[in-house]
Design an enzyme around this catalytic site. Structure first.
Site, PDB file in Angstrom:
ATOM      1  N   CYS A  97      43.635 -75.744 -25.897  1.00 26.59           N
ATOM      2  CA  CYS A  97      43.350 -77.193 -25.831  1.00 26.59           C
ATOM      3  C   CYS A  97      44.513 -77.991 -25.243  1.00 26.59           C
ATOM      4  O   CYS A  97      44.333 -79.152 -24.866  1.00 26.59           O
ATOM      5  CB  CYS A  97      43.011 -77.728 -27.212  1.00 26.59           C
ATOM      6  SG  CYS A  97      41.640 -76.851 -27.965  1.00 26.59           S
ATOM      7  N   ASN A 140      34.610 -81.258 -29.066  1.00 28.32           N
ATOM      8  CA  ASN A 140      35.905 -80.727 -28.634  1.00 28.32           C
ATOM      9  C   ASN A 140      35.699 -79.888 -27.375  1.00 28.32           C
ATOM     10  O   ASN A 140      35.140 -78.802 -27.441  1.00 28.32           O
ATOM     11  CB  ASN A 140      36.500 -79.884 -29.773  1.00 28.32           C
ATOM     12  CG  ASN A 140      37.865 -79.295 -29.421  1.00 28.32           C
ATOM     13  OD1 ASN A 140      38.275 -79.279 -28.258  1.00 28.32           O
ATOM     14  ND2 ASN A 140      38.559 -78.796 -30.429  1.00 28.32           N
ATOM     15  N   HIS A 194      44.051 -85.322 -27.497  1.00 33.18           N
ATOM     16  CA  HIS A 194      43.024 -84.272 -27.461  1.00 33.18           C
ATOM     17  C   HIS A 194      41.975 -84.610 -28.517  1.00 33.18           C
ATOM     18  O   HIS A 194      42.306 -84.992 -29.636  1.00 33.18           O
ATOM     19  CB  HIS A 194      43.678 -82.925 -27.743  1.00 33.18           C
ATOM     20  CG  HIS A 194      42.694 -81.836 -28.010  1.00 33.18           C
ATOM     21  ND1 HIS A 194      41.603 -81.613 -27.209  1.00 33.18           N
ATOM     22  CD2 HIS A 194      42.633 -80.901 -29.002  1.00 33.18           C
ATOM     23  CE1 HIS A 194      40.900 -80.600 -27.698  1.00 33.18           C
ATOM     24  NE2 HIS A 194      41.506 -80.154 -28.780  1.00 33.18           N
TER      25      HIS A 194
HETATM   26  O1  UT7 Z   1      41.049 -77.875 -30.743  1.00 33.47           O
HETATM   27  C1  UT7 Z   1      42.140 -77.367 -31.447  1.00 33.47           C
HETATM   28  C2  UT7 Z   1      41.746 -76.333 -32.440  1.00 33.47           C
HETATM   29  N1  UT7 Z   1      40.868 -76.768 -33.493  1.00 33.47           N
HETATM   30  C3  UT7 Z   1      41.157 -77.756 -34.361  1.00 33.47           C
HETATM   31  O2  UT7 Z   1      42.117 -78.484 -34.246  1.00 33.47           O
HETATM   32  C4  UT7 Z   1      40.240 -77.890 -35.542  1.00 33.47           C
HETATM   33  C5  UT7 Z   1      40.967 -78.508 -36.695  1.00 33.47           C
HETATM   34  N2  UT7 Z   1      40.197 -78.494 -37.936  1.00 33.47           N
HETATM   35  C6  UT7 Z   1      39.140 -79.328 -38.178  1.00 33.47           C
HETATM   36  O3  UT7 Z   1      38.757 -80.114 -37.347  1.00 33.47           O
HETATM   37  C7  UT7 Z   1      38.526 -79.283 -39.567  1.00 33.47           C
HETATM   38  O4  UT7 Z   1      39.310 -78.449 -40.395  1.00 33.47           O
HETATM   39  C8  UT7 Z   1      37.052 -78.770 -39.567  1.00 33.47           C
HETATM   40  C9  UT7 Z   1      36.162 -79.851 -38.992  1.00 33.47           C
HETATM   41  C10 UT7 Z   1      36.939 -77.493 -38.785  1.00 33.47           C
HETATM   42  C11 UT7 Z   1      36.598 -78.530 -40.999  1.00 33.47           C
HETATM   43  O5  UT7 Z   1      36.761 -79.703 -41.782  1.00 33.47           O
HETATM   44  P1  UT7 Z   1      37.473 -79.606 -43.222  1.00 33.47           P
HETATM   45  O6  UT7 Z   1      37.425 -80.941 -43.785  1.00 33.47           O
HETATM   46  O7  UT7 Z   1      38.822 -78.970 -42.999  1.00 33.47           O
HETATM   47  O8  UT7 Z   1      36.486 -78.687 -44.017  1.00 33.47           O
HETATM   48  P2  UT7 Z   1      36.772 -77.262 -44.712  1.00 33.47           P
HETATM   49  O9  UT7 Z   1      36.965 -76.199 -43.714  1.00 33.47           O
HETATM   50  O10 UT7 Z   1      37.831 -77.452 -45.749  1.00 33.47           O
HETATM   51  O11 UT7 Z   1      35.407 -77.019 -45.454  1.00 33.47           O
HETATM   52  C12 UT7 Z   1      34.926 -77.917 -46.463  1.00 33.47           C
HETATM   53  C13 UT7 Z   1      33.549 -77.462 -46.907  1.00 33.47           C
HETATM   54  C14 UT7 Z   1      33.453 -75.975 -47.183  1.00 33.47           C
HETATM   55  O12 UT7 Z   1      32.551 -75.798 -48.263  1.00 33.47           O
HETATM   56  P3  UT7 Z   1      33.081 -75.586 -49.753  1.00 33.47           P
HETATM   57  O13 UT7 Z   1      33.941 -74.359 -49.711  1.00 33.47           O
HETATM   58  O14 UT7 Z   1      33.846 -76.829 -50.089  1.00 33.47           O
HETATM   59  O15 UT7 Z   1      31.824 -75.423 -50.532  1.00 33.47           O
HETATM   60  C15 UT7 Z   1      32.834 -75.406 -45.942  1.00 33.47           C
HETATM   61  O16 UT7 Z   1      32.139 -74.208 -46.171  1.00 33.47           O
HETATM   62  O17 UT7 Z   1      32.610 -77.711 -45.843  1.00 33.47           O
HETATM   63  C16 UT7 Z   1      31.893 -76.504 -45.547  1.00 33.47           C
HETATM   64  N3  UT7 Z   1      31.560 -76.511 -44.119  1.00 33.47           N
HETATM   65  C17 UT7 Z   1      30.446 -77.091 -43.647  1.00 33.47           C
HETATM   66  N4  UT7 Z   1      29.426 -77.734 -44.248  1.00 33.47           N
HETATM   67  C18 UT7 Z   1      28.433 -78.233 -43.467  1.00 33.47           C
HETATM   68  C19 UT7 Z   1      32.277 -75.998 -43.086  1.00 33.47           C
HETATM   69  N5  UT7 Z   1      31.643 -76.236 -41.925  1.00 33.47           N
HETATM   70  C20 UT7 Z   1      30.498 -76.911 -42.234  1.00 33.47           C
HETATM   71  C21 UT7 Z   1      29.443 -77.442 -41.496  1.00 33.47           C
HETATM   72  N6  UT7 Z   1      28.437 -78.082 -42.128  1.00 33.47           N
HETATM   73  N7  UT7 Z   1      29.407 -77.354 -40.139  1.00 33.47           N
END
Ligand code: UT7
Length: 326
Positions: free
Chosen positions: A113, A283, A253
């Site tokens: 990225c 993204n 980004h």
């Molecule tokens: O481009 C450069 C590289 N990438 C990045 O910079 C990405 C950076 N990270 C992010 O943008 C965020 O961490 C995400 C958007 C990927 C995830 O958001 P988060 O607030 O960090 O969520 P999380 O991974 O902590 O997950 C929270 C909950 C989990 O459920 P439990 O364990 O709390 O029950 C996940 O399983 O959300 C769940 N979850 C979803 N639920 C509905 C994860 N993905 C999804 C989804 N829909 N798509």
């Protein structure tokens, strides 16, 4: 003093729109979750017969037209991408042929990225050393073809698009004022695609194991991204003797709206100075900064003399920031 100055921008996104409601039918997710956690509402995805160079060529033509530079006059083409058309040749060579840029030479740059911001710094070296005078720098991705459409952790985030700029040398105050690039290979497992390279070449087992898809530890990346983008931006501003309050536009980004807002807050950049289009495109990795820059420019949010800070973070890990006086 000779500086690398952007004299034309262009962008292109595929016509096909995938909304969060479309994704609700494919994986266990919801529009509400995606909007509140990422800021994304819809994204663009190619048709099966479109490759990265097809998006790159459209964005490039628009940038060349805006710059008033002919493809035949280009002497260097750099394509920042992690989703090349194929392993060999480079997408830069495919793009060169499509544009008819016969006098140019070129290569691909993979910094995930951060690729476009890395590219600005690379171009600046060539320009100031006198090695290039008409440069096309492109960020282009077809991430939809390496995303696992059964993995809700990634398929709601990544999408396709391209952005391009034409850069020339110019004497004076306008152009790239400063930039810093960073990487930390210790973090490579935070976002990677294990299969298809020499570590795990394509095989029936690698296909069955879903090794040809992006894997990501989003939560860990989130924490590192905000700290890293803030730190590198601060160093670039200090290098250039510019205070954050003097900035006219922040073009980060577009990985996650919460990452953008948290970084801007730490830098004391108010909301009205941040360019955001993640709601419409998701993204798009190396394409995201030039795509945002082109939109901001076409909306007259960037005017001659404005100070524009670009800031990116991605797989590698890689990150970097670049400050431009438009
Ligand atoms: O481009 C450069 C590289 N990438 C990045 O910079 C990405 C950076 N990270 C992010 O943008 C965020 O961490 C995400 C958007 C990927 C995830 O958001 P988060 O607030 O960090 O969520 P999380 O991974 O902590 O997950 C929270 C909950 C989990 O459920 P439990 O364990 O709390 O029950 C996940 O399983 O959300 C769940 N979850 C979803 N639920 C509905 C994860 N993905 C999804 C989804 N829909 N798509």
């Amino acid at each position: 003093m000779v500086r690398a100055r952007i004299v034309g921008t262009g962008a292109y996104v595929p016509e096909r729109v995938i909304t969060n409601y479309d994704l609700e039918k494919m994986v266990s997710t919801s529009d509400e979750w995606i909007v509140t956690r990422t800021g994304i509402r819809e994204r663009r995805v190619v048709f099966p017969d479109q490759a990265t160079s097809d998006l790159a060529v459209e964005a490039s033509r628009r940038a060349l037209e805006a710059a008033g530079v002919g493809a035949a006059d280009l002497d260097l083409i750099i394509v920042a991408t992690l989703t090349p058309d194929m392993w060999v040749p480079s997408t830069a060579c495919v793009l060169q042929a499509k544009l008819g840029a016969k006098k140019a030479w070129g290569f691909d740059l993979n910094a995930a990225c951060s690729g476009f911001v890395y590219g600005l710094w690379v171009v600046d070296q060539f320009i100031r050393a006198g090695g290039a005078r008409r440069v096309l720098l492109v960020g282009a991705e077809v991430l939809s073809k390496i995303v696992d459409w059964e993995d809700r952790n990634t398929c709601v985030l990544f999408a396709d698009g391209a952005g391009a700029v034409v850069i020339v040398p110019e004497d004076g105050e306008r152009g790239l004022l400063g930039a810093r690039m960073r990487s930390d290979g210790e973090g490579w497992r935070m976002v990677y695609m294990p299969g298809g390279g020499t570590a795990i070449p394509p095989s029936h087992e690698s296909l069955d194991g879903r090794y040809h898809y992006l894997k990501m530890n989003g939560n860990e990346l989130f924490k590192v991204a905000v700290r890293a983008m803030e730190e590198v931006a601060r160093v670039v501003l200090a290098d250039c003797g510019i205070r954050a309050e003097e900035l006219d536009l922040f073009v980060p980004h577009q990985a996650n709206l919460r990452i953008i807002q948290a970084t801007a807050k730490r830098l004391n950049i108010p909301d009205e100075k941040i360019y955001v289009n993640i709601d419409r495109y998701g993204n798009t990795s190396a394409a995201s900064v030039p795509l945002a820059l082109d939109e901001a420019h076409r909306q007259a949010l960037v005017r001659p003399g404005d100070l524009v800070l670009m800031d990116a973070f991605g797989g590698g890990l890689t990150w970097g920031a670049a400050l431009v006086r438009w």
